[in-house]
Design a protein around this motif. Structure first.
Motif, PDB file in Angstrom:
ATOM      1  N   GLY A 255      -6.700   1.791  -4.385  1.00  0.00           N
ATOM      2  CA  GLY A 255      -5.864   2.321  -3.220  1.00  0.00           C
ATOM      3  C   GLY A 255      -5.652   1.172  -2.063  1.00  0.00           C
ATOM      4  N   VAL A 256      -4.727   0.530  -2.251  1.00  0.00           N
ATOM      5  CA  VAL A 256      -4.298  -0.698  -1.309  1.00  0.00           C
ATOM      6  C   VAL A 256      -3.546   0.090  -0.282  1.00  0.00           C
ATOM      7  CG1 VAL A 256      -2.918  -2.522  -1.004  1.00  0.00           C
ATOM      8  CG2 VAL A 256      -4.412  -2.578  -3.169  1.00  0.00           C
ATOM      9  N   GLN A 257      -2.358   0.805  -0.594  1.00  0.00           N
ATOM     10  CA  GLN A 257      -1.417   1.580   0.352  1.00  0.00           C
ATOM     11  C   GLN A 257      -0.571   0.557   1.128  1.00  0.00           C
ATOM     12  OE1 GLN A 257      -1.826   3.919  -1.090  1.00  0.00           O
ATOM     13  NE2 GLN A 257      -3.970   4.916  -1.164  1.00  0.00           N
ATOM     14  N   ALA A 258      -0.931  -0.893   1.584  1.00  0.00           N
ATOM     15  CA  ALA A 258      -0.119  -1.334   2.122  1.00  0.00           C
ATOM     16  C   ALA A 258      -0.701  -2.853   2.330  1.00  0.00           C
ATOM     17  CB  ALA A 258       0.086  -1.001   3.601  1.00  0.00           C
ATOM     18  N   LEU A 259       0.164  -3.763   2.335  1.00  0.00           N
ATOM     19  CA  LEU A 259      -0.011  -5.204   2.435  1.00  0.00           C
ATOM     20  C   LEU A 259       0.151  -5.995   3.739  1.00  0.00           C
ATOM     21  CD1 LEU A 259       1.472  -6.608  -0.977  1.00  0.00           C
ATOM     22  CD2 LEU A 259      -1.115  -5.876  -0.501  1.00  0.00           C
ATOM     23  N   ASP A 260       0.102  -4.844   4.815  1.00  0.00           N
ATOM     24  CA  ASP A 260       0.166  -5.276   6.218  1.00  0.00           C
ATOM     25  C   ASP A 260      -0.534  -4.808   6.999  1.00  0.00           C
ATOM     26  OD1 ASP A 260       2.428  -5.978   8.409  1.00  0.00           O
ATOM     27  OD2 ASP A 260       1.800  -4.035   8.633  1.00  0.00           O
TER      28      ASP A 260
ATOM     29  N   ASP B 236      -8.615  -4.640   5.419  1.00  0.00           N
ATOM     30  CA  ASP B 236      -7.208  -5.158   5.776  1.00  0.00           C
ATOM     31  C   ASP B 236      -6.743  -6.058   4.670  1.00  0.00           C
ATOM     32  OD1 ASP B 236      -8.781  -7.650   5.147  1.00  0.00           O
ATOM     33  OD2 ASP B 236      -9.450  -8.019   7.306  1.00  0.00           O
ATOM     34  N   SER B 237      -5.561  -6.506   4.818  1.00  0.00           N
ATOM     35  CA  SER B 237      -4.814  -7.167   3.716  1.00  0.00           C
ATOM     36  C   SER B 237      -5.533  -8.234   3.077  1.00  0.00           C
ATOM     37  CB  SER B 237      -3.579  -7.691   4.037  1.00  0.00           C
ATOM     38  OG  SER B 237      -3.993  -8.711   5.094  1.00  0.00           O
ATOM     39  N   ALA B 238      -6.550  -8.940   3.539  1.00  0.00           N
ATOM     40  CA  ALA B 238      -7.292  -9.973   2.977  1.00  0.00           C
ATOM     41  C   ALA B 238      -8.057  -9.330   1.925  1.00  0.00           C
ATOM     42  CB  ALA B 238      -8.073 -11.014   3.915  1.00  0.00           C
ATOM     43  N   GLU B 239      -8.861  -8.250   2.311  1.00  0.00           N
ATOM     44  CA  GLU B 239      -9.751  -7.465   1.151  1.00  0.00           C
ATOM     45  C   GLU B 239      -9.118  -6.760   0.118  1.00  0.00           C
ATOM     46  OE1 GLU B 239     -13.687  -5.716   3.835  1.00  0.00           O
ATOM     47  OE2 GLU B 239     -11.698  -5.216   4.643  1.00  0.00           O
ATOM     48  N   ALA B 240      -7.796  -6.477   0.507  1.00  0.00           N
ATOM     49  CA  ALA B 240      -6.995  -6.092  -0.547  1.00  0.00           C
ATOM     50  C   ALA B 240      -6.591  -7.039  -1.421  1.00  0.00           C
ATOM     51  CB  ALA B 240      -5.669  -5.205  -0.009  1.00  0.00           C
ATOM     52  N   LEU B 241      -6.267  -8.292  -1.159  1.00  0.00           N
ATOM     53  CA  LEU B 241      -6.070  -9.373  -1.899  1.00  0.00           C
ATOM     54  C   LEU B 241      -7.194  -9.604  -2.696  1.00  0.00           C
ATOM     55  CD1 LEU B 241      -3.458 -11.293   0.313  1.00  0.00           C
ATOM     56  CD2 LEU B 241      -2.921  -9.728  -1.417  1.00  0.00           C
ATOM     57  N   ASP B 242      -8.327  -9.524  -2.143  1.00  0.00           N
ATOM     58  CA  ASP B 242      -9.498 -10.350  -2.918  1.00  0.00           C
ATOM     59  C   ASP B 242      -9.836  -8.915  -4.044  1.00  0.00           C
ATOM     60  OD1 ASP B 242      -9.950 -12.517  -1.395  1.00  0.00           O
ATOM     61  OD2 ASP B 242     -11.380 -11.409  -0.033  1.00  0.00           O
ATOM     62  N   ALA B 243      -9.722  -7.727  -3.600  1.00  0.00           N
ATOM     63  CA  ALA B 243     -10.029  -6.630  -4.536  1.00  0.00           C
ATOM     64  C   ALA B 243      -9.175  -6.831  -5.814  1.00  0.00           C
ATOM     65  CB  ALA B 243      -9.830  -5.489  -3.664  1.00  0.00           C
TER      66      ALA B 243
ATOM     67  N   CYS C 255      -8.925   9.865   5.661  1.00  0.00           N
ATOM     68  CA  CYS C 255      -7.511   9.088   6.020  1.00  0.00           C
ATOM     69  C   CYS C 255      -6.769   9.984   6.553  1.00  0.00           C
ATOM     70  CB  CYS C 255      -6.818   8.500   4.546  1.00  0.00           C
ATOM     71  SG  CYS C 255      -7.610   7.125   4.015  1.00  0.00           S
ATOM     72  N   PRO C 256      -5.794   9.687   7.498  1.00  0.00           N
ATOM     73  CA  PRO C 256      -5.051  10.937   8.238  1.00  0.00           C
ATOM     74  C   PRO C 256      -3.930  11.481   7.780  1.00  0.00           C
ATOM     75  CG  PRO C 256      -4.732   8.702   9.006  1.00  0.00           C
ATOM     76  CD  PRO C 256      -5.755   8.357   8.193  1.00  0.00           C
ATOM     77  N   TYR C 257      -3.500  10.717   6.398  1.00  0.00           N
ATOM     78  CA  TYR C 257      -2.414  11.237   5.632  1.00  0.00           C
ATOM     79  C   TYR C 257      -2.946  12.036   4.603  1.00  0.00           C
ATOM     80  CZ  TYR C 257      -3.692   7.516   2.813  1.00  0.00           C
ATOM     81  OH  TYR C 257      -4.359   6.341   2.204  1.00  0.00           O
TER      82      TYR C 257
ATOM     83  N   LEU D 101      -2.089  -0.632   7.744  1.00  0.00           N
ATOM     84  CA  LEU D 101      -3.298  -0.421   7.202  1.00  0.00           C
ATOM     85  C   LEU D 101      -4.088   0.299   8.339  1.00  0.00           C
ATOM     86  CD1 LEU D 101      -4.295  -3.399   4.860  1.00  0.00           C
ATOM     87  CD2 LEU D 101      -3.791  -1.015   4.042  1.00  0.00           C
ATOM     88  N   ARG D 102      -4.014  -0.310   9.358  1.00  0.00           N
ATOM     89  CA  ARG D 102      -4.527   0.361  10.757  1.00  0.00           C
ATOM     90  C   ARG D 102      -3.908   1.579  10.650  1.00  0.00           C
ATOM     91  NH1 ARG D 102      -4.463  -4.993  12.645  1.00  0.00           N
ATOM     92  NH2 ARG D 102      -2.510  -4.683  13.708  1.00  0.00           N
TER      93      ARG D 102
END
Length: 400
Positions: free
Chosen positions: A138-143, A155-162, A35-37, A147-148
């Motif tokens: 490690g969701v990091q964002a819901l947008d 993406d946010s859908a995968e985050a919600l599923d997880a 990740c870039p950060y 995320l990109r």
């Protein structure tokens, strides 16, 4: 000044508070991408020899167990990197080896960090069966746009599923969010937080985006191609975070961590309360009290170098370093003042041989107390909320 009732309650709390604990940290250094950060010790490899890595982690555990007989383990934490990329059998083998070497405390907390990609989320059931009982996502964002920008592979859908899968398989889980992203305003952040609150069960970690050397973001920031929100905006986002999560019953128990009472991460509390912990795996650090002396341990950062050293001599560590009293004091202040509960004065004396009036600048303590940045009671030194927001300045003033 604290009133008599508060002092009495705090004294009772000090008498019954849990010890700092004894934790085992296991570092899995591999990720699917960098990740870039991120400036953590993480590496991308096309192929990982899982059996070989499992044997090495167990061998290094054996090494540290021989140094710390008779201890009671209160937590195990698989960090990274992306530990959810390891085989669940590896996590199970580590947990079993820990139980073989040390006494296990009732209610042992076993946390595994995971990313919410579909392939990894599908393995949650296997990790639970292996003995992991707490997940950190490690969701990091819901947008999706955020995320990109953050270089996340989900993406946010995968985050919600997880998150849904985590809730199904783990009674305790947490997820992370990053704020103060470029262009982020308070209204959008409040909306994202409100959504997160509806998903969080007991714990939420919320970190302000910072620029770390050696990262892709550091390069972009240096070129002027990445501009973070100014200090006033970042402060407003921080204050909004505290307000929203406090109202939702998730108060900050540490600068970046929020939990319902009893849902705090016990392993991280061991760090912040300056307890002992073993660090296993590439780049892992540890703090161990051996023969009455606090010692710092650290292992080689490069995965291949660490692996070769373990296979040749049983561990991948550098030479242990004694942590002198002055350094113990600074470490204890840096860690403990991050906590809303602050530092136990009893523990401070145990670790450093000095109480607060001997350990810090008394004039600075008086000024910071009068300004509402720190509080000193019969049992504790703590940074108030305003002080935790300015902790670097508070520490610079307090340390003699």
């Amino acid at each position: 000044m604290q009133d008599a009732a508060t002092e009495k309650a705090e004294t009772a709390n000090a008498e019954t508070e849990n010890e700092a604990g004894f934790g085992i940290y296991v570092h899995w250094p591999f990720c699917l991408s960098k990740c870039p950060y991120c400036d953590f010790n993480s590496h991308v490899r096309e192929r990982v020899e899982h059996d070989r890595w499992r044997r090495a982690l167990l061998a290094e555990l054996d090494h540290y167990a021989a140094l710390t007989p008779g201890r009671t383990v209160t937590s195990i934490f698989f960090g990274g990197g992306t530990p959810s990329l390891m085989e669940p059998a590896t996590a199970g083998a580590v947990i079993e080896r820990v139980a073989r070497h040390w006494t296990i405390a009732p209610g042992l907390e076993v946390t595994l960090e995971a990313n919410p990609t579909s392939a990894e989320a599908g393995r949650f059931r296997a990790f639970r069966a292996a003995g992991v009982n707490r997940l950190s996502l490690g969701v990091q964002a819901l947008d999706d746009a955020a995320l990109r920008f953050l270089g996340r592979r989900h993406d946010s859908a995968e985050a919600l599923d997880a998150i849904g899968l985590a809730a199904r398989h783990f009674e305790r889980f947490s997820f992370d969010l990053i704020y103060a992203r470029p262009g982020q305003d308070e209204a959008a952040w409040r909306a994202e937080l409100a959504r997160a609150v509806g998903l969080a069960v007991g714990h939420l970690s919320v970190y302000q985006l910072t620029i770390e050397e050696g990262t892709r973001f550091h390069t972009l920031h240096g070129r002027g191609e990445l501009v973070l929100p100014d200090e006033d905006t970042a402060a407003a986002l921080h204050e909004a975070t505290q307000e929203v999560l406090e109202t939702a019953g998730l108060p900050a128990y540490e600068i970046s961590n929020h939990a319902r009472p009893g849902q705090e991460c016990r392993h991280n509390l061991t760090y912040w309360r300056y307890g002992d912990y073993v660090g296993v795996g590439p780049g892992a650090h540890g703090r161990l009290t051996l023969d009455g002396t606090k010692r710092a341990t650290r292992t080689h950062r490069a995965p291949e170098a660490w692996l070769e050293r373990v296979e040749s001599r049983g561990h991948g560590g550098h030479e242990q370093e004694v942590v002198p009293p002055e350094a113990r004091l600074e470490e204890m202040l840096m860690m403990g003042l991050r906590l809303a509960e602050g530092i136990s004065r009893r523990r401070l004396v145990e670790e450093t041989g000095r109480d607060v009036d001997e350990a810090v600048d008394p004039g600075a303590l008086a000024r910071l107390s009068a300004a509402g940045f720190v509080e000193l009671t019969a049992t504790r030194l703590r940074a108030a909320a305003a002080g935790r927001q300015r902790l670097n300045a508070v520490l610079a003033a307090l340390v003699r």
